[in-house]
Motif scaffolding. Structure first.
Motif, mmCIF file in Angstrom:
data_model
loop_
_atom_site.group_PDB
_atom_site.id
_atom_site.type_symbol
_atom_site.label_atom_id
_atom_site.label_comp_id
_atom_site.label_asym_id
_atom_site.label_seq_id
_atom_site.Cartn_x
_atom_site.Cartn_y
_atom_site.Cartn_z
ATOM 1 N N MET A 85 0.844 -1.175 0.000
ATOM 2 C CA MET A 85 0.000 0.000 0.000
ATOM 3 C C MET A 85 0.893 1.243 0.000
ATOM 4 S SD MET A 85 -1.525 2.160 2.817
ATOM 5 C CE MET A 85 -0.700 1.139 3.954
ATOM 6 N N ASN A 86 0.544 2.188 -0.851
ATOM 7 C CA ASN A 86 1.313 3.421 -0.955
ATOM 8 C C ASN A 86 0.743 4.490 -0.045
ATOM 9 O OD1 ASN A 86 3.058 2.459 -2.927
ATOM 10 N ND2 ASN A 86 1.722 3.086 -4.591
ATOM 11 N N MET A 87 1.615 5.124 0.704
ATOM 12 C CA MET A 87 1.226 6.276 1.505
ATOM 13 C C MET A 87 1.529 7.514 0.671
ATOM 14 S SD MET A 87 0.017 5.135 4.382
ATOM 15 C CE MET A 87 0.058 6.454 5.584
ATOM 16 N N ILE A 88 0.527 8.364 0.510
ATOM 17 C CA ILE A 88 0.664 9.558 -0.309
ATOM 18 C C ILE A 88 0.837 10.768 0.602
ATOM 19 C CG2 ILE A 88 -0.488 11.019 -2.003
ATOM 20 C CD1 ILE A 88 -2.040 8.444 -2.845
ATOM 21 N N PRO A 89 1.934 11.490 0.450
ATOM 22 C CA PRO A 89 2.129 12.696 1.273
ATOM 23 C C PRO A 89 1.024 13.718 1.006
ATOM 24 C CG PRO A 89 4.146 12.104 0.124
ATOM 25 C CD PRO A 89 3.050 11.259 -0.457
ATOM 26 N N VAL A 90 0.568 14.374 2.064
ATOM 27 C CA VAL A 90 -0.442 15.420 1.931
ATOM 28 C C VAL A 90 0.072 16.700 2.584
ATOM 29 C CG1 VAL A 90 -2.431 13.864 1.792
ATOM 30 C CG2 VAL A 90 -1.649 14.630 4.023
ATOM 31 N N SER A 91 -0.454 17.812 2.101
ATOM 32 C CA SER A 91 -0.088 19.111 2.653
ATOM 33 C C SER A 91 -1.083 19.445 3.756
ATOM 34 C CB SER A 91 -0.132 20.159 1.541
ATOM 35 O OG SER A 91 0.167 21.420 2.066
ATOM 36 N N VAL B 200 -1.336 9.709 3.685
ATOM 37 C CA VAL B 200 -2.583 8.950 3.702
ATOM 38 C C VAL B 200 -2.457 7.787 2.731
ATOM 39 C CG1 VAL B 200 -5.058 9.056 3.175
ATOM 40 C CG2 VAL B 200 -3.945 11.016 4.246
ATOM 41 N N GLY B 201 -3.001 6.636 3.124
ATOM 42 C CA GLY B 201 -3.043 5.477 2.245
ATOM 43 C C GLY B 201 -4.419 4.836 2.312
ATOM 44 N N TYR B 202 -4.731 4.020 1.320
ATOM 45 C CA TYR B 202 -6.037 3.354 1.292
ATOM 46 C C TYR B 202 -5.885 2.006 0.609
ATOM 47 C CZ TYR B 202 -11.040 2.643 0.554
ATOM 48 O OH TYR B 202 -12.318 2.135 0.566
ATOM 49 N N GLU B 203 -6.413 0.961 1.254
ATOM 50 C CA GLU B 203 -6.330 -0.385 0.700
ATOM 51 C C GLU B 203 -7.402 -1.254 1.337
ATOM 52 O OE1 GLU B 203 -2.482 -2.815 -0.358
ATOM 53 O OE2 GLU B 203 -2.924 -3.056 1.771
ATOM 54 N N ASN B 204 -8.179 -1.942 0.512
ATOM 55 C CA ASN B 204 -9.191 -2.897 0.984
ATOM 56 C C ASN B 204 -10.121 -2.298 2.040
ATOM 57 O OD1 ASN B 204 -8.041 -4.887 -0.675
ATOM 58 N ND2 ASN B 204 -6.602 -5.468 0.924
ATOM 59 N N SER B 205 -10.668 -1.144 1.749
ATOM 60 C CA SER B 205 -11.614 -0.440 2.643
ATOM 61 C C SER B 205 -10.994 0.015 3.955
ATOM 62 C CB SER B 205 -12.848 -1.293 2.929
ATOM 63 O OG SER B 205 -13.554 -1.552 1.733
ATOM 64 N N LEU C 146 -8.476 2.849 5.616
ATOM 65 C CA LEU C 146 -7.803 4.130 5.444
ATOM 66 C C LEU C 146 -6.659 4.194 6.447
ATOM 67 C CD1 LEU C 146 -7.917 7.046 4.177
ATOM 68 C CD2 LEU C 146 -9.260 7.675 6.182
ATOM 69 N N TYR C 147 -5.481 4.544 5.970
ATOM 70 C CA TYR C 147 -4.309 4.675 6.836
ATOM 71 C C TYR C 147 -3.915 6.144 6.878
ATOM 72 C CZ TYR C 147 -3.982 -0.351 6.184
ATOM 73 O OH TYR C 147 -4.258 -1.699 6.147
ATOM 74 N N VAL C 148 -3.691 6.637 8.089
ATOM 75 C CA VAL C 148 -3.324 8.042 8.256
ATOM 76 C C VAL C 148 -2.096 8.128 9.156
ATOM 77 C CG1 VAL C 148 -4.067 10.304 9.094
ATOM 78 C CG2 VAL C 148 -5.728 8.790 7.999
ATOM 79 N N ARG C 149 -1.038 8.740 8.628
ATOM 80 C CA ARG C 149 0.152 9.005 9.441
ATOM 81 C C ARG C 149 0.154 10.492 9.783
ATOM 82 N NH1 ARG C 149 4.330 6.184 10.821
ATOM 83 N NH2 ARG C 149 4.144 4.681 9.130
ATOM 84 N N PHE C 150 0.351 10.756 11.066
ATOM 85 C CA PHE C 150 0.373 12.131 11.550
ATOM 86 C C PHE C 150 1.810 12.628 11.644
ATOM 87 C CE2 PHE C 150 -3.623 10.338 12.845
ATOM 88 C CZ PHE C 150 -4.525 11.373 12.626
ATOM 89 N N HIS C 151 1.976 13.931 11.735
ATOM 90 C CA HIS C 151 3.321 14.513 11.810
ATOM 91 C C HIS C 151 4.096 14.038 13.029
ATOM 92 C CE1 HIS C 151 3.244 16.970 8.279
ATOM 93 N NE2 HIS C 151 2.144 17.604 8.644
ATOM 94 N N ASN C 152 3.399 13.624 14.078
ATOM 95 C CA ASN C 152 4.097 13.124 15.268
ATOM 96 C C ASN C 152 4.602 11.694 15.078
ATOM 97 O OD1 ASN C 152 1.872 11.480 15.609
ATOM 98 N ND2 ASN C 152 1.137 12.459 17.466
ATOM 99 N N GLY C 153 4.341 11.110 13.893
ATOM 100 C CA GLY C 153 4.845 9.776 13.588
ATOM 101 C C GLY C 153 3.855 8.656 13.813
ATOM 102 N N SER C 154 2.756 8.921 14.511
ATOM 103 C CA SER C 154 1.794 7.860 14.775
ATOM 104 C C SER C 154 1.021 7.506 13.504
ATOM 105 C CB SER C 154 0.831 8.256 15.898
ATOM 106 O OG SER C 154 0.114 9.415 15.551
ATOM 107 N N LEU C 155 0.685 6.221 13.379
ATOM 108 C CA LEU C 155 -0.040 5.707 12.223
ATOM 109 C C LEU C 155 -1.319 5.041 12.711
ATOM 110 C CD1 LEU C 155 -0.138 5.014 9.163
ATOM 111 C CD2 LEU C 155 1.140 2.924 9.721
ATOM 112 N N TYR C 156 -2.425 5.429 12.115
ATOM 113 C CA TYR C 156 -3.734 4.878 12.474
ATOM 114 C C TYR C 156 -4.381 4.241 11.266
ATOM 115 C CZ TYR C 156 -3.743 7.264 16.987
ATOM 116 O OH TYR C 156 -3.439 7.681 18.267
ATOM 117 N N ILE D 168 -15.132 8.222 0.570
ATOM 118 C CA ILE D 168 -14.629 9.011 1.699
ATOM 119 C C ILE D 168 -13.130 9.253 1.523
ATOM 120 C CG2 ILE D 168 -14.230 8.999 4.200
ATOM 121 C CD1 ILE D 168 -17.119 9.554 3.531
ATOM 122 N N TYR D 169 -12.411 8.223 1.095
ATOM 123 C CA TYR D 169 -10.974 8.393 0.820
ATOM 124 C C TYR D 169 -10.754 9.466 -0.250
ATOM 125 C CZ TYR D 169 -6.503 7.487 -1.443
ATOM 126 O OH TYR D 169 -5.272 7.641 -2.034
#
Length: 68
Positions: free
Chosen positions: A1-7, A14-19, A21-31, A40-41
């Motif tokens: 799955m590719n994480m796409i940088p966002v401004s 942000v990444g998306y795969e098989n329904s 949604l993956y979100v990485r925050f600037h503090n490094g945490s990934l949800y 929605i993605y």
């Protein structure tokens, strides 16, 4: 799955795969948010404010877990 940088002041990428949604925050945490429709993605990726869209359309709507 590719994480796409966002401004965003809060989101790093942000990444998306098989329904899921993956979100990485600037503090490094990934949800991961499960059961997220592709519409929605797409809305998140095209929103003028990624953080605001995430807060109003994803958080407290879809189940999530911290994975990193």
């Amino acid at each position: 799955m590719n994480m796409i940088p966002v401004s965003s002041s809060n989101l790093s990428s942000v990444g998306y795969e098989n329904s899921t949604l993956y979100v990485r925050f600037h503090n490094g945490s990934l949800y991961s948010y499960s059961g997220v429709p592709e519409s929605i993605y797409r809305g998140l990726m095209s929103a003028p404010s990624h953080g605001s869209y995430l807060a109003s359309h994803v958080k407290n709507v879809y189940p999530y877990r911290r994975i990193g």
